[in-house]
Write an enzyme that holds these catalytic residues in place. Structure first.
Site, PDB file in Angstrom:
ATOM      1  N   ARG A   1       6.312 -16.995  90.207  1.00 18.02           N
ATOM      2  CA  ARG A   1       7.094 -18.179  89.831  1.00 18.02           C
ATOM      3  C   ARG A   1       6.909 -18.540  88.360  1.00 18.02           C
ATOM      4  NH1 ARG A   1       5.708 -21.697  95.285  1.00 18.02           N
ATOM      5  NH2 ARG A   1       6.869 -20.356  96.728  1.00 18.02           N
TER       6      ARG A   1
ATOM      7  N   ARG B   1      -1.974 -24.460  87.822  1.00 17.40           N
ATOM      8  CA  ARG B   1      -2.719 -23.796  88.886  1.00 17.40           C
ATOM      9  C   ARG B   1      -4.188 -24.160  88.931  1.00 17.40           C
ATOM     10  NH1 ARG B   1       1.239 -22.623  92.345  1.00 17.40           N
ATOM     11  NH2 ARG B   1       2.929 -21.487  91.319  1.00 17.40           N
TER      12      ARG B   1
END
Length: 211
Positions: free
Chosen positions: A74, A173
């Site tokens: 992504r 993340r």
């Protein structure tokens, strides 16, 4: 999970790009303290982060799940070259049955699967692995059999990304709401960034109180 830093751009390339704007090449110290301060000031503090795109890093990432790979994909401002299931599933075809699920077969399955903290999920992954093994034994082609691959199946890739995109990746993340596996991956990637480049990224983890 194993991370190897294969290559990276020298800091003086980024400082050269920044100094191009002001033609201040004579003030460069070839990637030294002056240039690092310039990169931090312009790229981080002043948020002219396009200048950071002149820095890039290439990592060899091993032992992440296909689920984690989907998350990684992504982040599109990066290049991924991934282990091919079409050509490599023969690694599973030569294995014996993973059933019954006992300590020995758990260890054997871990060669192919990323396990979670939930045994029920791991058990389902092993059953899926066994089903995939049977398909291959029955000479179903890799291209068809891979549709039955569990998301926990391990893969590896070579991943290239520029510093601006890497900042974005690490910021997103490293969040506690991120998938645990890609959160671990982000920290491992950060740990493998060259020490002289850490100043570009360290505030991401410092702001979260993790450094």
């Amino acid at each position: 999970m194993n991370i190897t830093l294969l290559s990276y751009t020298n800091l003086n390339i980024c400082s050269q790009a920044i100094r191009t704007c002001w033609q201040s090449f004579d003030k460069s110290d070839n990637g030294g303290e002056k240039d690092r301060e310039l990169i931090d000031r312009v790229g981080n503090k002043y948020k002219h982060s396009s200048t950071l795109e002149h820095l890039s890093y290439t990592f060899y990432i091993q032992g992440i799940s296909r689920a984690c790979l989907q998350e990684l994909a992504r982040h599109r401002m990066a290049s991924l070259s991934v282990k091919s299931s079409r050509y490599t599933l023969k690694e599973l075809k030569v294995e014996e049955s993973f059933l019954p699920i006992d300590e020995t077969n758990l260890q054997r399955a871990e060669k192919f699967l990323v396990f979670t903290e939930n045994f029920q999920v791991n058990e389902s992954s092993i059953k899926a692995l066994e089903n995939l093994r049977i398909l291959l034994k029955d000479n179903i082609s890799n291209d068809l059999a891979k549709f039955a691959m569990p998301e926990s199946y391990k893969t590896e890739l070579t991943w290239s990304i520029n510093a601006r995109s890497l900042q974005n990746f690490l910021h997103l993340r490293s969040s506690k709401s991120a998938l645990w596996e890609i959160r671990n991956l982000a920290l491992e990637v950060y740990n493998h960034i060259p020490e002289e480049h850490k100043f570009i990224f360290e505030s991401i983890y410092k702001d979260k109180g993790e450094l």
